[in-house]
Design a protein around this motif. Sequence first.
Motif, short mmCIF file in Angstrom:
data_model
loop_
_atom_site.label_atom_id
_atom_site.label_comp_id
_atom_site.label_asym_id
_atom_site.label_seq_id
_atom_site.Cartn_x
_atom_site.Cartn_y
_atom_site.Cartn_z
N ASP A 137 12.76 -7.94 -3.33
CA ASP A 137 13.65 -7.72 -2.19
C ASP A 137 14.23 -9.04 -1.69
O ASP A 137 15.41 -9.13 -1.34
N GLY A 138 13.39 -10.08 -1.67
CA GLY A 138 13.86 -11.37 -1.21
C GLY A 138 14.90 -11.96 -2.14
O GLY A 138 15.89 -12.55 -1.68
N MET A 139 14.71 -11.81 -3.44
CA MET A 139 15.68 -12.31 -4.40
C MET A 139 17.01 -11.58 -4.26
O MET A 139 18.08 -12.19 -4.27
N ARG A 140 16.93 -10.27 -4.09
CA ARG A 140 18.17 -9.49 -3.95
C ARG A 140 18.93 -9.90 -2.71
O ARG A 140 20.17 -10.05 -2.74
N ALA A 141 18.23 -10.13 -1.61
CA ALA A 141 18.90 -10.54 -0.38
C ALA A 141 19.54 -11.93 -0.54
O ALA A 141 20.66 -12.16 -0.07
N ALA A 142 18.85 -12.83 -1.22
CA ALA A 142 19.38 -14.18 -1.42
C ALA A 142 20.63 -14.15 -2.30
O ALA A 142 21.60 -14.86 -2.03
N VAL A 143 20.60 -13.34 -3.35
CA VAL A 143 21.76 -13.24 -4.23
C VAL A 143 22.93 -12.61 -3.48
O VAL A 143 24.08 -13.09 -3.56
N ASN A 144 22.67 -11.55 -2.74
CA ASN A 144 23.74 -10.87 -2.01
C ASN A 144 24.38 -11.79 -0.97
O ASN A 144 25.56 -11.63 -0.63
N ALA A 145 23.64 -12.76 -0.50
CA ALA A 145 24.16 -13.66 0.53
C ALA A 145 25.21 -14.63 -0.01
O ALA A 145 25.99 -15.19 0.78
N ILE A 146 25.25 -14.83 -1.33
CA ILE A 146 26.22 -15.80 -1.86
C ILE A 146 27.38 -15.13 -2.59
O ILE A 146 28.34 -15.80 -2.97
N GLY A 147 27.33 -13.82 -2.80
CA GLY A 147 28.45 -13.15 -3.44
C GLY A 147 28.07 -11.81 -4.03
O GLY A 147 26.94 -11.35 -3.88
N ALA A 148 29.04 -11.20 -4.71
CA ALA A 148 28.84 -9.90 -5.33
C ALA A 148 28.54 -10.11 -6.82
O ALA A 148 29.27 -10.81 -7.52
N VAL A 149 27.46 -9.49 -7.30
CA VAL A 149 27.09 -9.62 -8.71
C VAL A 149 28.10 -8.87 -9.56
O VAL A 149 28.27 -7.66 -9.44
N ARG A 150 28.78 -9.60 -10.44
CA ARG A 150 29.79 -9.00 -11.32
C ARG A 150 29.33 -8.95 -12.77
O ARG A 150 29.74 -8.08 -13.52
N HIS A 151 28.49 -9.93 -13.17
CA HIS A 151 28.08 -10.02 -14.57
C HIS A 151 26.59 -10.34 -14.66
O HIS A 151 26.10 -11.25 -13.98
N ILE A 152 25.87 -9.59 -15.49
CA ILE A 152 24.45 -9.81 -15.75
C ILE A 152 24.32 -10.12 -17.23
O ILE A 152 24.72 -9.31 -18.08
N VAL A 153 23.80 -11.31 -17.54
CA VAL A 153 23.86 -11.83 -18.91
C VAL A 153 22.47 -12.12 -19.45
O VAL A 153 21.69 -12.87 -18.85
N ALA A 154 22.17 -11.55 -20.61
CA ALA A 154 20.95 -11.90 -21.35
C ALA A 154 21.33 -12.95 -22.39
O ALA A 154 22.23 -12.71 -23.20
N PRO A 155 20.69 -14.12 -22.40
CA PRO A 155 21.11 -15.19 -23.32
C PRO A 155 20.64 -15.02 -24.76
O PRO A 155 21.19 -15.65 -25.66
N ASN A 156 19.62 -14.21 -24.99
CA ASN A 156 19.20 -13.90 -26.36
C ASN A 156 18.42 -12.59 -26.36
O ASN A 156 18.18 -12.01 -25.29
N SER A 157 18.02 -12.15 -27.54
CA SER A 157 17.37 -10.84 -27.65
C SER A 157 15.94 -10.83 -27.15
O SER A 157 15.30 -9.78 -27.13
N LEU A 158 15.41 -11.99 -26.74
CA LEU A 158 14.05 -12.07 -26.20
C LEU A 158 14.02 -11.94 -24.68
O LEU A 158 12.95 -11.69 -24.11
N HIS A 159 15.16 -12.10 -24.04
CA HIS A 159 15.23 -12.10 -22.57
C HIS A 159 15.83 -10.78 -22.09
O HIS A 159 17.03 -10.70 -21.81
N HIS A 160 14.99 -9.77 -21.97
CA HIS A 160 15.50 -8.45 -21.62
C HIS A 160 14.60 -7.69 -20.65
O HIS A 160 14.96 -6.60 -20.18
N LEU A 161 13.43 -8.23 -20.31
CA LEU A 161 12.43 -7.46 -19.56
C LEU A 161 12.94 -6.97 -18.21
O LEU A 161 12.61 -5.86 -17.78
N PHE A 162 13.75 -7.77 -17.54
CA PHE A 162 14.13 -7.45 -16.16
C PHE A 162 15.55 -6.90 -16.05
O PHE A 162 16.03 -6.65 -14.94
N LEU A 163 16.23 -6.72 -17.19
CA LEU A 163 17.60 -6.22 -17.14
C LEU A 163 17.73 -4.84 -16.50
O LEU A 163 18.64 -4.61 -15.70
#
Length: 229
Positions: free
Chosen positions: A48-74
């Motif tokens: 919840d804290g992370m979501r509030a901090a992100v929302n405070a700086i702008g609107a999330v438009r793009h969510i990017v996984a940099p490789n096929s190993l980084h997917h757990l939290f998508l």
Amino acid sequence: MLREFGPEIWIADGGRVTVAGFCYPTRMAVVRLSDGGLFVWSPVDLTDGMRAAVNAIGAVRHIVAPNSLHHLFLPAWADAYPAARLHAPPGLRKKRPDIAFHTDLGDTAPSDWAADIAQVLMTGNLITTEVVFFHARSRTVLFADLLQQIPAGLITGWRAWIARADLMVGPEPNVPRKFRLAFVDRRAARAAVGRVLAWRPERVLMAHGTPVLDEADAYLRRAFGWLLG
């Protein structure tokens, strides 16, 4: 929580994840693009804290996984930001058919963020194809798993010996030995590293390791010296 890393870029450390008994710290980055939207790179666990901090700086438009190993939290981020576009690196769409990706990442930046962020595919690796990004405003290059520095205290017993032999622990982030051996097309890898160096980055950020804040060119040449020759 989010902390400013440079002009229009923030970072946040997430919880630790365990893979095959090895414990990894995690880190994400958030870039505010020229249009005001947010580019979220390698998202960590969404609190919840992370979501509030992100929302405070702008609107999330793009969510990017940099490789096929980084997917757990998508999935959690996709659920929290249904209006955002989810971008898949090579191999991840097949690995996670349960995730509805909007686009596939390639060797050049799409128009959505090309004015702010460049990218290159590190191809020819049997483990994963990583997408390396460069944020021009902060002169920061972003690596996910190709550069690592795991705190020695996180790994004990026989795994600590393996971590040292694999170059996962050390005085500065390095390319793990398993990734070095997995590059079956070194010519393609050298070309990609050449493009990274041509960006003339001043800092290097990675998902698992201490950021490099100065002399980035010299550092990258050390880290990839085994490849560049």
